[in-house]
Motif scaffolding. Sequence first.
Motif, PDB file in Angstrom:
ATOM      1  N   LYS A 142       0.838  -1.196   0.000  1.00 42.27           N
ATOM      2  CA  LYS A 142       0.000   0.000   0.000  1.00 42.27           C
ATOM      3  C   LYS A 142       0.877   1.252   0.000  1.00 42.27           C
ATOM      4  N   SER A 145       2.440   1.605  -3.434  1.00 42.98           N
ATOM      5  CA  SER A 145       1.476   2.150  -4.382  1.00 42.98           C
ATOM      6  C   SER A 145       1.289   3.648  -4.165  1.00 42.98           C
ATOM      7  N   ASN A 146       1.145   4.058  -2.927  1.00 37.82           N
ATOM      8  CA  ASN A 146       0.954   5.472  -2.608  1.00 37.82           C
ATOM      9  C   ASN A 146       2.153   6.297  -3.060  1.00 37.82           C
ATOM     10  N   ASN A 149       2.381   6.296  -7.035  1.00 32.76           N
ATOM     11  CA  ASN A 149       1.270   7.032  -7.642  1.00 32.76           C
ATOM     12  C   ASN A 149       1.514   8.529  -7.501  1.00 32.76           C
ATOM     13  N   ASN A 150       2.017   8.957  -6.347  1.00 30.60           N
ATOM     14  CA  ASN A 150       2.333  10.372  -6.169  1.00 30.60           C
ATOM     15  C   ASN A 150       3.512  10.799  -7.032  1.00 30.60           C
ATOM     16  N   ASN A 172       3.325  14.539  -0.280  1.00 24.62           N
ATOM     17  CA  ASN A 172       2.854  13.155  -0.141  1.00 24.62           C
ATOM     18  C   ASN A 172       4.001  12.155  -0.282  1.00 24.62           C
ATOM     19  N   ALA A 176       5.237   9.524   2.530  1.00 24.06           N
ATOM     20  CA  ALA A 176       5.318   8.098   2.213  1.00 24.06           C
ATOM     21  C   ALA A 176       6.729   7.562   2.449  1.00 24.06           C
TER      22      ALA A 176
END
Length: 184
Positions: A142, A145-146, A149-150, A172, A176
């Motif tokens: 997770k 992915s975060n 994606n950012n 972000n 992360a």
Amino acid sequence: MMAFTTTLVVQPNLSRYPPPPTFTCCFKPSSRSREMPQKVLLGSNFRRRIAGVAAIVSVLLAIPEVSDGFEFNMVVPGTSYEEAKSGIRGHAQALLGIKSLIESESWVEAQKVLRKNSSYLKQDFYTIIQGKPRSERPELRKLYSNLFNNATKLDYAARYKDASLVWQCYENIVLALNEILSRI
């Protein structure tokens, strides 16, 4: 309506092949056109083109100036968990180094640094995820992915020079990365 007919003979030795197969292209002529079916001969020209392209590519890759433009060592198979763990910290610091490029609004340079370091970081982080016990993997995936994606959103925002979205994505990414580095 098109119909193709061919005879194909497969033999292991190229010198034993019969002449190249002939394809007949049959189509219904229109009222304006009275063309006859055309024959297409496959064979030596096709093979020569492939050999020519292969020769050009091999010559280009032999030139140091051209081959240096390609990153053949991006994914290193067999990277150990410890190597990935030490590498992830360096790549994370380099990724966070784009802050100065964002502040100066050097969008293209920021994109280049982001793409380079995020690709290395992605490989190292994936290796770390695989080295963790199964129970910890979903949380790390997770975060993975975060983070990426950012990074992708930041890349697109930099492309369109949207400074507010770039800063939001950067913050972000920082959050992360801090979360990831605290769990490793």
